[in-house]
Design an enzyme around this catalytic site. Structure first.
Site, short mmCIF file in Angstrom:
data_model
loop_
_atom_site.label_atom_id
_atom_site.label_comp_id
_atom_site.label_asym_id
_atom_site.label_seq_id
_atom_site.Cartn_x
_atom_site.Cartn_y
_atom_site.Cartn_z
N ARG A 1 0.82 -1.20 0.00
CA ARG A 1 0.00 0.00 0.00
C ARG A 1 0.86 1.26 0.00
NH1 ARG A 1 -3.55 1.13 2.66
NH2 ARG A 1 -2.79 3.10 3.46
N CYS B 1 -5.45 -3.97 4.75
CA CYS B 1 -4.53 -5.07 5.05
C CYS B 1 -4.97 -5.65 6.39
CB CYS B 1 -3.09 -4.57 5.09
SG CYS B 1 -2.73 -3.63 6.56
N VAL C 1 -3.81 3.54 17.06
CA VAL C 1 -3.52 3.96 15.67
C VAL C 1 -4.26 3.10 14.65
CG1 VAL C 1 -1.70 4.30 13.96
CG2 VAL C 1 -1.27 4.88 16.36
N ARG D 1 8.98 -8.68 4.21
CA ARG D 1 8.63 -7.41 3.58
C ARG D 1 9.33 -6.25 4.27
NH1 ARG D 1 2.77 -6.00 3.53
NH2 ARG D 1 3.79 -4.13 2.78
#
Ligand code: EPZ
Length: 424
Positions: free
Chosen positions: A94, A118, A328, A398
C-alpha cells in the site's frame, strides 16, 4: 513456503548495526521520481520485499532503479514516461500510494490503483486525497483506480484531520514543486517524515518545520538527483531491543538515534531494562523478568504502533497484569491469538489488550499475519522454551532483511527452512 524454526530460551548478546529504515527508504525512492535530471544514489538499503516491489513499480513507469550488491540503489528518473501505477504491484504494498505526490508534481496526473486494506486495518487514503484537493487536484475513480488531474499544483494552507505518516509525505512531495508556498497543518512528526524532508532539501527543495506538526514549503521548479544515506531503522532496532528484553540478554545496536525511538526507550526502562545511549547507539541489558507496565500506542513521539506486537510479547512474560491500548490501527491484535498458543494469557476487548504475565512460554507452531505481528511472534519464540515454528515469514521479509541472520549474530538459534529442511 519458508518458515522459521527457533530453539528458544537463549539470551541475546552482542552488537549489531541496522540498515536504512524501510519507512524512510520507500518515500525517498518515490521522491527520487521527481528528479528530472541527475542520478540519485541511496546507501545502506535493506534487501527487503517492499523495496523490490517499489523499484519494480518505478520501472514500469520508465524510472531506471537498480539495487546493487553493496546495498546501494542507483536511480535515473529522466525517462519517466507514464503516470499509471499498476494494480498488480500496488496491491502488494500500500505504500505505493507514495508515487501520487511525485507524479502529480512532475506530470500533473496520477492513475494509481486504490490500495487494498490489510490485516491491521482498512487504512483508507481519504486524508491524502483531501490534501491533494486542497492543492487543486481533482479525482475520479474508475475500475479500481484513483485518477488525479491538476493543471498546476497550488500552494496554500493544507491541513489533515488527523496526523497521517504517508499522507504528510505525499503532500510534502507535491508541495515542493507547487506554485507558491504551502503550509501543512497537523503534519505527522514521525522521524521518517523528517528524513524524507532532508532528502528533498538535498535535491533542492525548500522545507521548514519537518518533524513538527506545522510545515512551510516554498515551491521550486526543479529537483536534481543526489547521493543520500537514509536514517537507521528505529523499528528494526526496537525489534532487537525488545527481543533482548524477552530473552534477558545484553546487546548494543549501532547506527540508530535514540531520539527516534521516542517513548519506547522510556517504557523499556519502566519494564526493568538497563539502557545506555550515545548519539548513534542504544545498549540494553535485561537481568530479570519484565516488570508490568501500561502502553498506549500514539503517533510520534508516543509509543510506536509498529513496536506494539513486540512489546506485547515482552509483557506476556511480565510480572503482573499490563494493559496495552492500540489507538492507531483498528485491528492490530491478530498476533495475540498466536501468542496464546505459546501459553500467553492475553484478553483483547476493543482497542485494549489485558496481558496477565506468565513465568514462561512454551514453543509451538504459530503463524505470522503482517510484518510487525510476525516480528512479535519471533520475539516470543526466542523467549519460549523448546522449539517454535513461525509460518508465513514472507510477511516478515517485507520489512526485515533476513532477520534470522541478524538474530543469529546476536546468539539466537533460528533457521529459515522450507518444508522439512530443518537440521536439529
Ligand atoms: C505508516 O503507514 C507506516 N508505513 C506504517 O508502518 C505505520 O504503522 C504507520 O505509518 C503508523 O506510524 C510506511 O511508512 C510505509 P497513517 P500509514 O497514515 O502512513 C488512518 C510497517 O509495518 N488514516 O499514519 O499508512 C489509518 O487508517 C507499516 O512498517 C486515515 O483514516 O499510516 C490509520 O488508522 C505498517 N485516512 C491511522 O490513520 C488516511 O488518509 C494512521 O495511518 C490515512 C490514514
Amino acid at each position: 513456503m519458508d518458515r522459521f524454526v527457533i530453539e528458544g530460551g537463549r539470551p541475546l548478546s552482542g552488537e549489531i548495526g541496522v540498515m536504512a529504515a524501510k519507512n524512510a527508504v520507500l518515500p525517498i525512492l518515490a521522491a527520487s521520481i521527481m528528479a528530472a535530471e541527475g542520478e540519485t544514489v541511496l546507501r545502506n538499503i535493506p534487501a527487503i520485499q517492499d523495496v523490490a516491489t517499489l523499484i519494480k513499480l518505478m520501472g514500469t513507469m520508465g524510472v531506471k532503479a537498480h539495487f546493487n550488491a553493496d546495498n546501494s540503489i542507483k536511480i535515473d528518473a529522466s525517462g519517466l514516461k507514464t503516470f499509471h501505477a499498476d494494480y498488480d504491484l500496488v496491491r502488494r504494498m500500500r505504500a505505493s500510494v507514495l508515487v501520487m505526490g511525485p507524479l502529480l508534481a512532475r506530470m500533473g496526473k496520477c492513475e494509481v490503483s486504490l490500495p487494498g486494506g490489510c490485516n491491521i486495518g482498512a487504512r483508507p487514503i481519504d486524508q491524502h486525497l483531501k490534501g491533494f484537493e486542497q492543492m487543486g487536484v481533482t479525482f475520479e475513480e474508475s475500475e479500481g483506480y484513483i485518477i488525479g488531474t491538476v493543471g498546476e499544483l497550488q500552494g496554500g494552507k493544507v491541513y489533515f484531520d488527523r496526523p497521517t505518516h504517508t499522507g504528510t509525505e505525499n503532500i510534502m512531495m507535491a508541495a515542493v514543486m507547487a506554485r507558491g508556498t504551502t503550509e501543512i497543518i497537523n503534519a505527522s512528526c514521525e522521524p521518517e517524515v523528517k528524513d524524507l524532508a532532508d532528502f528533498l532539501i538535498a535535491m533542492g527543495a525548500k522545507i521548514k518545520g519537518a518533524g513538527t506538526p506545522y510545515m512551510i514549503i516554498e515551491g521550486v521548479d526543479t529537483l536534481t538527483g543526489v547521493e543520500y544515506r537514509p536514517m537507521g531503522d528505529r523499528l528494526e532496532a526496537g525489534t532487537y531491543l525488545l527481543a533482548a528484553m524477552a530473552t534477558r540478554g545484553d546487546i548494543k545496536i549501532e547506527g540508530i538515534r535514540p531520539i527516534d525511538l521516542g517513548l519506547a526507550i522510556r517504557k523499556m526502562e519502566e519494564m526493568g531494562a538497563e539502557i545506555t545511549t550515545t548519539d548513534s547507539s542504544v545498549a540494553l541489558r535485561m537481568l530479570g523478568r519484565p516488570a508490568r507496565t501500561d502502553v498506549i500506542t500514539m503517533p510520534f513521539p508516543g509509543f510506536p504502533t509498529d513496536l506494539q506486537p513486540m512489546v506485547t510479547s515482552v509483557l506476556a512474560l511480565g510480572e503482573g497484569t499490563s494493559y496495552l491500548r492500540e489507538t492507531v490501527f483498528e485491528n492490530r491484535f491478530l498476533h495475540t491469538m498466536e501468542l496464546a498458543r505459546l501459553g500467553a494469557d492475553i484478553r483483547v476487548q476493543g482497542d485494549t489488550a489485558t496481558i496477565d504475565g506468565v513465568p514462561r512460554l512454551k514453543g509451538a507452531a504459530i503463524m505470522a499475519s503482517d510484518i510487525r505481528g510476525g516480528a512479535g511472534l519471533v520475539v516470543a519464540g526466542l523467549a519460549a522454551e523448546g522449539i517454535t515454528e513461525v509460518m508465513r515469514v514472507y510477511h516478515i521479509d517485507r520489512g526485515y532483511d533476513r532477520i534470522e541472520k541478524s538474530l543469529t549474530r546476536l546468539g539466537a538459534r533460528i533457521q529459515r527452512v522450507n518444508k522439512g529442511e530443518y537440521r536439529s
